[in-house]
Design a protein around this motif. Sequence first.
Motif, short mmCIF file in Angstrom:
data_model
loop_
_atom_site.label_atom_id
_atom_site.label_comp_id
_atom_site.label_asym_id
_atom_site.label_seq_id
_atom_site.Cartn_x
_atom_site.Cartn_y
_atom_site.Cartn_z
N THR A 1 0.86 -1.40 0.11
CA THR A 1 0.03 0.14 0.16
C THR A 1 0.94 1.25 0.00
OG1 THR A 1 -1.80 -1.29 1.29
CG2 THR A 1 -1.89 1.12 1.03
N THR A 2 1.94 1.18 0.75
CA THR A 2 2.66 2.48 0.96
C THR A 2 4.28 2.51 0.01
OG1 THR A 2 3.85 1.41 3.00
CG2 THR A 2 1.80 3.16 3.13
N SER A 3 4.40 1.12 -0.27
CA SER A 3 5.89 1.14 -1.09
C SER A 3 5.96 -0.36 -1.74
CB SER A 3 7.04 1.08 0.11
OG SER A 3 6.97 -0.16 0.72
N THR A 4 6.84 -0.39 -2.62
CA THR A 4 7.07 -1.45 -3.37
C THR A 4 8.57 -2.13 -3.06
OG1 THR A 4 5.72 -0.67 -5.16
CG2 THR A 4 7.33 -2.47 -5.65
N ARG A 5 8.51 -3.46 -2.74
CA ARG A 5 9.94 -3.92 -2.38
C ARG A 5 10.29 -5.20 -3.17
NH1 ARG A 5 9.53 -5.19 3.74
NH2 ARG A 5 7.50 -6.07 3.00
N CYS A 6 11.56 -5.48 -3.48
CA CYS A 6 11.81 -6.53 -4.02
C CYS A 6 12.99 -7.20 -3.07
CB CYS A 6 12.87 -6.33 -5.58
SG CYS A 6 13.16 -7.92 -6.11
N ILE A 7 12.68 -8.36 -2.84
CA ILE A 7 13.47 -9.19 -1.71
C ILE A 7 14.15 -10.49 -2.25
CG2 ILE A 7 13.79 -10.38 0.52
CD1 ILE A 7 11.62 -8.35 1.28
N LEU A 8 15.21 -10.68 -2.31
CA LEU A 8 15.98 -11.78 -2.55
C LEU A 8 16.04 -12.81 -1.38
CD1 LEU A 8 18.91 -10.89 -5.37
CD2 LEU A 8 16.49 -11.08 -5.58
N PHE A 9 15.73 -14.12 -1.68
CA PHE A 9 15.75 -15.09 -0.34
C PHE A 9 16.46 -16.21 -0.99
CE2 PHE A 9 11.64 -12.80 0.13
CZ PHE A 9 11.65 -12.83 1.63
N ASN A 10 17.41 -16.93 -0.15
CA ASN A 10 17.87 -18.10 -0.49
C ASN A 10 17.25 -19.41 -0.03
OD1 ASN A 10 18.22 -18.34 2.34
ND2 ASN A 10 20.30 -17.57 2.36
N VAL B 1 18.68 -12.08 1.46
CA VAL B 1 19.69 -11.69 0.94
C VAL B 1 19.83 -10.43 0.78
CG1 VAL B 1 21.44 -12.36 -1.13
CG2 VAL B 1 19.93 -14.14 0.14
N SER B 2 18.77 -9.50 -0.05
CA SER B 2 18.95 -8.16 -0.05
C SER B 2 17.62 -7.73 -0.51
CB SER B 2 19.82 -8.14 -1.42
OG SER B 2 19.16 -8.35 -2.66
N VAL B 3 17.52 -6.40 -0.15
CA VAL B 3 16.16 -5.72 -0.07
C VAL B 3 16.29 -4.38 -1.03
CG1 VAL B 3 14.19 -4.71 0.88
CG2 VAL B 3 15.67 -6.67 1.95
N GLY B 4 15.63 -4.21 -1.90
CA GLY B 4 15.17 -2.97 -2.58
C GLY B 4 13.87 -2.34 -2.35
N GLN B 5 13.70 -1.10 -1.93
CA GLN B 5 12.42 -0.78 -1.52
C GLN B 5 12.39 0.93 -1.99
OE1 GLN B 5 11.42 -1.22 2.50
NE2 GLN B 5 9.57 -0.23 2.44
N LYS B 6 11.02 1.14 -2.46
CA LYS B 6 10.56 2.74 -2.98
C LYS B 6 9.51 2.83 -2.52
CE LYS B 6 11.66 6.15 -6.05
NZ LYS B 6 12.13 6.36 -7.28
N GLU B 7 8.97 4.19 -1.58
CA GLU B 7 7.72 4.52 -1.41
C GLU B 7 7.01 5.05 -2.59
OE1 GLU B 7 7.23 6.55 2.11
OE2 GLU B 7 7.97 5.08 3.53
N HIS B 8 5.88 5.16 -2.70
CA HIS B 8 4.86 5.49 -3.94
C HIS B 8 3.94 6.63 -3.03
CE1 HIS B 8 2.88 1.86 -3.20
NE2 HIS B 8 1.71 2.65 -2.99
#
Length: 499
Positions: free
Chosen positions: A12-21, A27-34
């Motif tokens: 609802t407030t942001s979009t994220r991409c998370i890599l899982f092992n 493993v890593s996270v990219g996030q940005k609010e809209h």
Amino acid sequence: MSKYIAAIDQGTTSTRCILFNRSGNIVSVGQKEHQQIYPQPGWVEHDSDEIWKNTLEVIAKARIQASASVADIAAVGITNQRETTVIWNRRTGKAYHNALVWQDTRTGDLVNLMAQQGGQDRFRAKTGLPLATYFSSLKIKWLLENVAGLRADAERGEAFFGNMDTFLIWHLTGGTKGGVHITDVTNASRTQLMNLETLAWDDELLTAFDIPRALLPAIKSSSEVYGHITSEVLPGVPIAGDLGDQQAALVGQTCYEPGQAKNTYGTGCFLLMNTGTELRTSTHGLLTTVAYRFGSQPAHYAFEGSVAIAGALVQWLRDNLGLIQSSGEVETLARTVADNGGAYVVPAFSGLYAPYWKADARGVIAGLTRYVNKGHIARAVLEATAYQTLDVVKAMEQDSGITLKSLRVDGGMVTNQLLMQFQSDMLGVPVVCPAVAETTALGAAYAAGLAVGYWSNLDDLRQNWGIANTWHPDMSDQKRNGFYLNWKKAVERSFGWEA
């Protein structure tokens, strides 16, 4: 062999991409609010093009952070804010209007109009859902009736509807150049247009809401290869998992047995209990929804209690009242007092959801005296989430005949120790937080990973689940019952505010 599964969590407030092992660890996270767009009171919109651009950006961020090549990513799973509705042109890829967010209440008059012809529950037998501003059906109807030229395009097959999962999958798999127009059973079950027994769009429902079938995506399972990404961010990687956010959290919490339940504390609060492969109807104000369907296996269903305002109430305390500078400060402020000082906050900003379903309710602060200060208000704000959860749990126990033995929790508010302890106190059972708190994204990753053989079976997923923290109840029954009695009185004061 590929190292990771990527999960896109479009919230609802942001979009994220998370890599899982393979162990289910981040493993890593990219996030940005809209941007949150409020054209007038009760209206809530998102710019779907902004969300699409943010999605590409967060995928790139997550890859860069992990130094991951395309070959390192076995598959992508998507989870999304449910019910949020966007309609776009299939030839240009452009939305006809901003997305109407699940919190948006502009369809209130349509709810009342349609309820006059058969009551608020006229579609509950087929859909598990009451008539409410919450679901996609009336949002689609509003767009068709208020956006010039849209209905004509929809009837010609030139327009596509989707929740945010559908919108992103279409763009990622080619968009105007052959993008795949699909959704999964969990998201489809939140449109109020799918028959829960057949798991297909229902002609009677489409007629009642006056929605052309050509608008709608194909309904797939939650775990299968839908298509491959054409965008340069992850070219050729299969998209193989799709779950509405709350169902994704249920999967991420490994609640695969009937009676297992989780609660997600985010913008809203969403409690789901797995009820197995048998379709069951609620008589206590809960929703019946699809929990998940893996490949060709039978669908699992769930009871759901949806609370509109949880973390959003803390944001209101911060942004509208200015009592705190950051959301994290609410616990510090609440700890300046020993209790709520007799004050109760009922956050019915857009009506009350489960188990009340009162669209005419509005927020109230009850029990105020000269004694009450900002610490008491902060404490009452946190307690409101726990009380709303207790309302839902009581309804769930009555509907299912199952007494809750513990509650698995996730979401941003689980870091609030005061809230989690009070939640355990009010429920009278342990509250358990998993080692990996990002269970929504993890559930989408699990669905995608199962589809491509990254994980072999549900036992692989269960072995990944670990406990980070457990809160045990430490309150007398007399005190608990007294608090809850006052809460119920405050809730009743919120009813019937809007004429």
